[in-house]
Motif scaffolding. Structure first.
Motif, PDB file in Angstrom:
ATOM      1  N   ALA A 212       0.204   3.422  31.315  1.00 57.67           N
ATOM      2  CA  ALA A 212       1.192   2.618  30.595  1.00 57.67           C
ATOM      3  C   ALA A 212       1.956   3.468  29.584  1.00 57.67           C
ATOM      4  N   HIS A 213       1.236   4.330  28.854  1.00 58.82           N
ATOM      5  CA  HIS A 213       1.906   5.193  27.882  1.00 58.82           C
ATOM      6  C   HIS A 213       2.837   6.175  28.582  1.00 58.82           C
ATOM      7  N   HIS A 215       4.245   5.992  31.581  1.00 61.96           N
ATOM      8  CA  HIS A 215       5.387   5.393  32.261  1.00 61.96           C
ATOM      9  C   HIS A 215       6.431   4.896  31.265  1.00 61.96           C
ATOM     10  N   SER A 216       5.993   4.544  30.060  1.00 61.97           N
ATOM     11  CA  SER A 216       6.943   4.057  29.062  1.00 61.97           C
ATOM     12  C   SER A 216       7.726   5.182  28.403  1.00 61.97           C
ATOM     13  N   ARG A 217       7.221   6.407  28.474  1.00 67.80           N
ATOM     14  CA  ARG A 217       7.820   7.513  27.734  1.00 67.80           C
ATOM     15  C   ARG A 217       8.427   8.589  28.624  1.00 67.80           C
ATOM     16  N   ARG A 242      12.835   7.136  35.631  1.00 68.36           N
ATOM     17  CA  ARG A 242      11.811   6.444  34.838  1.00 68.36           C
ATOM     18  C   ARG A 242      10.869   5.736  35.810  1.00 68.36           C
TER      19      ARG A 242
END
Length: 244
Positions: A212-213, A215-217, A242
């Motif tokens: 999650a971290h 893929h968000s950044r 992304r």
């Protein structure tokens, strides 16, 4: 036996001596106070700084919040001139680092294993995304434009590269978010076992949290092998990727 050196951008030397000569040549091409302007030199130094942080750095990572550029600088220590590489970060802070120490450094087992656990957590997503990029954008010859050079590249010779931030920056951010900068809790990483090729997270929740971290950044791009590396301005990437 000679020890080889391999960097995260795919560059490889059979011996540490050969790697030191490569970076010594880069250093010699620039004057004191000059910015490292050649994209290939910047890429190799970015990868070398990742190696430095992964293998030998104590305390906060040298990469910090991301790399803006590198410089050759002359400073003074006790009145004597000292010349070396400096990294200038995207937030304006800077620091020196030794390319010799980065090449000669030996792995810090826990830091390296944690890095591999993070890489394994997202490796399948990265593989699938690379395949999607070629399915959607490649030409009739299964070639796609490299986002760093514009040259056409085939699937085998292409990498899905972390343009911004570097993968190591994402790993260090995750450690900080978990409160694991000083030490990684016992039982977080898989123990050594027969037929275990690489380290993984034991708890599926840690895998999901890093994914999650990440893929968000992460901002990614397709590049020719050895032509990746962090960039200062993600908006300058022709085809930023992304992950969902």
């Amino acid at each position: 036996m000679a020890k080889s050196v391999e960097l995260p951008n795919g560059r490889h030397w059979a011996t540490r001596k050969a790697a030191r000569e490569h970076f010594r040549d880069i250093f010699s091409r620039y004057d004191d106070g000059a910015r490292i302007s050649d994209p290939a030199d910047h890429d190799d130094l970015s990868a070398l700084l990742e190696r430095y942080d992964l293998l030998i750095a104590e305390g906060p990572p040298k990469i910090g919040n991301g790399i803006a550029h590198f410089e050759r600088r002359k400073t003074f220590d006790k009145g004597f001139p000292v010349r070396g590489f400096w990294v200038v970060r995207v937030d304006g802070t800077d620091t020196d680092f030794s390319y010799i120490d980065a090449i000669n450094g030996t792995p810090k087992p826990q830091a390296q294993e944690f890095y591999h656990a993070c890489r394994n957590a997202v490796s399948e997503d990265l593989r699938r995304e690379k395949e999607r990029q070629f399915d959607r954008f490649s030409d009739d010859d299964r070639m796609i434009a490299c986002d760093a050079t514009g040259a056409l590249v085939g699937f085998t010779n292409a990498n899905l590269s972390h343009a911004f931030p570097s993968f190591l920056t994402l790993v260090n951010e995750f450690r900080m978010l978990r409160g694991w900068i000083d030490a990684i809790p016992e039982g977080t990483l898989s123990a050594s076992a027969d037929k275990q090729i690489s380290t993984t997270f034991v708890d599926p929740r840690d895998i999901a949290a890093f994914k999650a971290h990440h893929h968000s950044r992460a901002i990614l791009r397709i590049v020719t092998s050895g032509k990746g590396g962090p960039v200062k301005d993600p908006t300058a990437i022709r085809s930023p990727i992304r992950l969902a």
